[in-house]
Design a protein around this motif. Structure first.
Motif, PDB file in Angstrom:
ATOM      1  N   THR A   4     -17.864-137.805  31.556  1.00 42.51           N
ATOM      2  CA  THR A   4     -17.655-136.444  32.028  1.00 42.51           C
ATOM      3  C   THR A   4     -16.374-136.382  32.851  1.00 42.51           C
ATOM      4  O   THR A   4     -16.144-137.214  33.729  1.00 42.51           O
ATOM      5  CB  THR A   4     -18.835-135.992  32.891  1.00 42.51           C
ATOM      6  N   HIS A  10     -15.010-124.748  36.890  1.00 42.97           N
ATOM      7  CA  HIS A  10     -15.929-124.329  35.833  1.00 42.97           C
ATOM      8  C   HIS A  10     -15.542-124.888  34.459  1.00 42.97           C
ATOM      9  O   HIS A  10     -16.016-124.385  33.438  1.00 42.97           O
ATOM     10  CB  HIS A  10     -16.027-122.792  35.771  1.00 42.97           C
ATOM     11  N   ILE A  12     -15.892-128.282  32.861  1.00 42.46           N
ATOM     12  CA  ILE A  12     -16.422-129.646  32.771  1.00 42.46           C
ATOM     13  C   ILE A  12     -16.499-130.014  31.297  1.00 42.46           C
ATOM     14  O   ILE A  12     -17.026-129.249  30.483  1.00 42.46           O
ATOM     15  CB  ILE A  12     -17.824-129.743  33.405  1.00 42.46           C
ATOM     16  N   ILE A  37     -26.442-134.956  38.409  1.00 43.83           N
ATOM     17  CA  ILE A  37     -25.458-134.064  39.018  1.00 43.83           C
ATOM     18  C   ILE A  37     -25.892-133.792  40.447  1.00 43.83           C
ATOM     19  O   ILE A  37     -27.057-133.485  40.709  1.00 43.83           O
ATOM     20  CB  ILE A  37     -25.347-132.751  38.225  1.00 43.83           C
ATOM     21  N   ASP A  41     -21.216-132.134  43.900  1.00 43.53           N
ATOM     22  CA  ASP A  41     -20.325-132.000  42.745  1.00 43.53           C
ATOM     23  C   ASP A  41     -19.949-130.540  42.499  1.00 43.53           C
ATOM     24  O   ASP A  41     -18.914-130.249  41.891  1.00 43.53           O
ATOM     25  CB  ASP A  41     -20.987-132.545  41.472  1.00 43.53           C
ATOM     26  N   LEU A  42     -20.799-129.636  42.948  1.00 44.16           N
ATOM     27  CA  LEU A  42     -20.553-128.216  42.685  1.00 44.16           C
ATOM     28  C   LEU A  42     -19.340-127.687  43.445  1.00 44.16           C
ATOM     29  O   LEU A  42     -18.741-126.696  43.022  1.00 44.16           O
ATOM     30  CB  LEU A  42     -21.788-127.383  43.049  1.00 44.16           C
ATOM     31  N   TYR A  45     -16.695-128.215  41.086  1.00 43.63           N
ATOM     32  CA  TYR A  45     -16.939-127.315  39.956  1.00 43.63           C
ATOM     33  C   TYR A  45     -16.511-125.886  40.287  1.00 43.63           C
ATOM     34  O   TYR A  45     -15.960-125.170  39.440  1.00 43.63           O
ATOM     35  CB  TYR A  45     -18.427-127.362  39.606  1.00 43.63           C
ATOM     36  N   GLN A 118     -21.219-140.081  35.616  1.00 46.10           N
ATOM     37  CA  GLN A 118     -21.735-139.277  34.508  1.00 46.10           C
ATOM     38  C   GLN A 118     -21.025-139.669  33.214  1.00 46.10           C
ATOM     39  O   GLN A 118     -20.264-138.914  32.625  1.00 46.10           O
ATOM     40  CB  GLN A 118     -21.553-137.787  34.818  1.00 46.10           C
ATOM     41  N   TYR A 332     -24.220-128.393  34.915  1.00 46.52           N
ATOM     42  CA  TYR A 332     -23.455-127.865  36.049  1.00 46.52           C
ATOM     43  C   TYR A 332     -23.673-126.363  36.183  1.00 46.52           C
ATOM     44  O   TYR A 332     -23.859-125.839  37.294  1.00 46.52           O
ATOM     45  CB  TYR A 332     -21.961-128.161  35.866  1.00 46.52           C
ATOM     46  N   LYS A 333     -23.631-125.675  35.069  1.00 46.80           N
ATOM     47  CA  LYS A 333     -23.813-124.218  35.098  1.00 46.80           C
ATOM     48  C   LYS A 333     -25.192-123.861  35.645  1.00 46.80           C
ATOM     49  O   LYS A 333     -25.336-122.936  36.455  1.00 46.80           O
ATOM     50  CB  LYS A 333     -23.625-123.656  33.690  1.00 46.80           C
ATOM     51  N   ASP A 336     -25.224-124.475  39.365  1.00 44.66           N
ATOM     52  CA  ASP A 336     -24.389-123.482  40.034  1.00 44.66           C
ATOM     53  C   ASP A 336     -25.098-122.135  40.120  1.00 44.66           C
ATOM     54  O   ASP A 336     -24.985-121.422  41.127  1.00 44.66           O
ATOM     55  CB  ASP A 336     -23.071-123.335  39.274  1.00 44.66           C
TER      56      ASP A 336
END
Length: 347
Positions: A4, A10, A12, A37, A41-42, A45, A118, A332-333, A336
């Motif tokens: 990753t 936004h 990734i 995750i 990490d956000l 992101y 990741q 991730y989405k 988030d």
């Protein structure tokens, strides 16, 4: 191999990258079995912490040693191991004192030039000082393997916060933050003997986990209403300790507002925002202590590992969504958008 990377906020992606290899005699190459995750990490992101386009990401993982350098003494090919989120040499004065996150030769996974967790494999520097061996049988136990992954960060970070908050048998503690770290802080406070644990959160799925982990009370209010609710639960005095697991100015103000005089805030939320929420004059007048920071989880793993192995504590419920490597961008989405608490990755 595939790993990753982050290209922009936004953005990734999972891409082909060079296979890791032993570069120093103290290295191992580890094949990743589980990763995840992190809430921290956000910030990358969302673009709130800088990353270079194409930089690796991810700092929580466990796996199997595939190759070991000639200077590695504690591990052999085939060993199942867990990695803390910072590597460290295990020989410096900071490591000897247990502050492995300050090791001069240490570093964070996913930093420029290093592998991120990741992905399919990771080069681990200073393997003898960094990794912790796990029972080989755990590799075939999916729930246990997931619980053991929490040792890489969130369980040890929750423990660090509880220690900073001065949790001891019979104490009352509040937990600000209903993410994975906050929930593990609830678990840590229970493990250290807290008699009353007040979890602040308004998402029922998360507060249900908090109750399962040992929370005796839940406060869903925010701001001044939250302060009033905690004060009401504590005869107007506040709690002996507060675990602060968010990192915003508002969360720190809340932590100080619900703490009784003479108490301690254990802060582990990664700070972000323009202010701290800390007024030294107020802290001075009320004899408030502030302890915490980056958790030296490598120091805590040997203490926490036996309790995970025998089932005394089980942090696995914090992982509520599982994806393969291709599903990481969607993970991730989901985090988030708060539709997932913590995403487990099975490469």
């Amino acid at each position: 191999m595939r790993a990753t990377v982050i290209h922009a906020p936004h953005d990734i992606r999972v891409e082909e990258v060079p296979d890791p290899r032993v570069q120093q005699p103290t290295d191992v190459v580890l094949r990743v079995l589980r990763a995840c995750i992190c809430g921290s990490d956000l910030w990358a992101y969302r673009g709130e912490s800088a990353r270079q386009p194409g930089q690796r990401i991810g700092h929580e993982f466990l796996g199997v040693v595939e190759e070991a350098g000639s200077g590695v003494n504690g591990f052999a090919v085939g060993d199942l191991v867990v990695a803390p989120f910072v590597w460290s040499d295990g020989t410096c004065t900071y490591c000897a004192e247990g502050l492995t996150t300050s090791c001069p030769q240490g570093g964070f996974w996913g930093s420029v030039g290093s592998d991120g967790g990741q992905g399919e494999a990771v080069r681990v520097p200073f393997a003898d000082g960094t990794l912790v061996k796990l029972p080989a049988a755990a590799a075939s136990d999916d729930r246990l393997l997931t619980a053991l992954l929490a040792l890489s960060d969130v369980l040890g970070t929750g423990h660090h916060a509880a220690l900073g908050a001065g949790v001891k048998p019979g104490s009352t503690v509040a937990v600000v933050g209903d993410g994975a770290v906050g929930l593990c802080g609830v678990m840590a406070a229970k493990r250290l003997g807290a008699e009353r644990i007040i979890a602040l959160g308004r998402h029922q799925a998360r507060t249900d986990i908090a109750r399962a982990f040992g929370a005796t009370d839940v406060v869903a209010e925010r701001g001044e209403a939250a302060l009033a609710a905690v004060r009401e639960l504590t005869r107007g005095e506040g709690t002996h300790g507060v675990i602060e697991a968010v990192g915003t100015e508002q969360s720190m103000r809340t932590a100080l507002g619900i703490l009784r005089d003479g108490g301690s805030v254990g802060y582990v939320g990664v700070p972000h925002g323009s202010g701290t929420g800390v007024d030294l004059g107020v802290m001075f007048d009320r004899n408030i202590a502030l302890r915490g920071g980056v958790a030296p989880v490598r120091t805590y793993i040997p203490e926490l590992l036996p309790d995970v192995l025998d089932g005394t504590i089980d942090p696995s419920p914090v992982f509520d969504l599982t994806v393969g490597l291709d599903g990481v961008p969607g993970g991730y989405k989901a985090m988030d958008e708060r539709t997932a608490l913590k995403v487990l990755v099975k490469p």
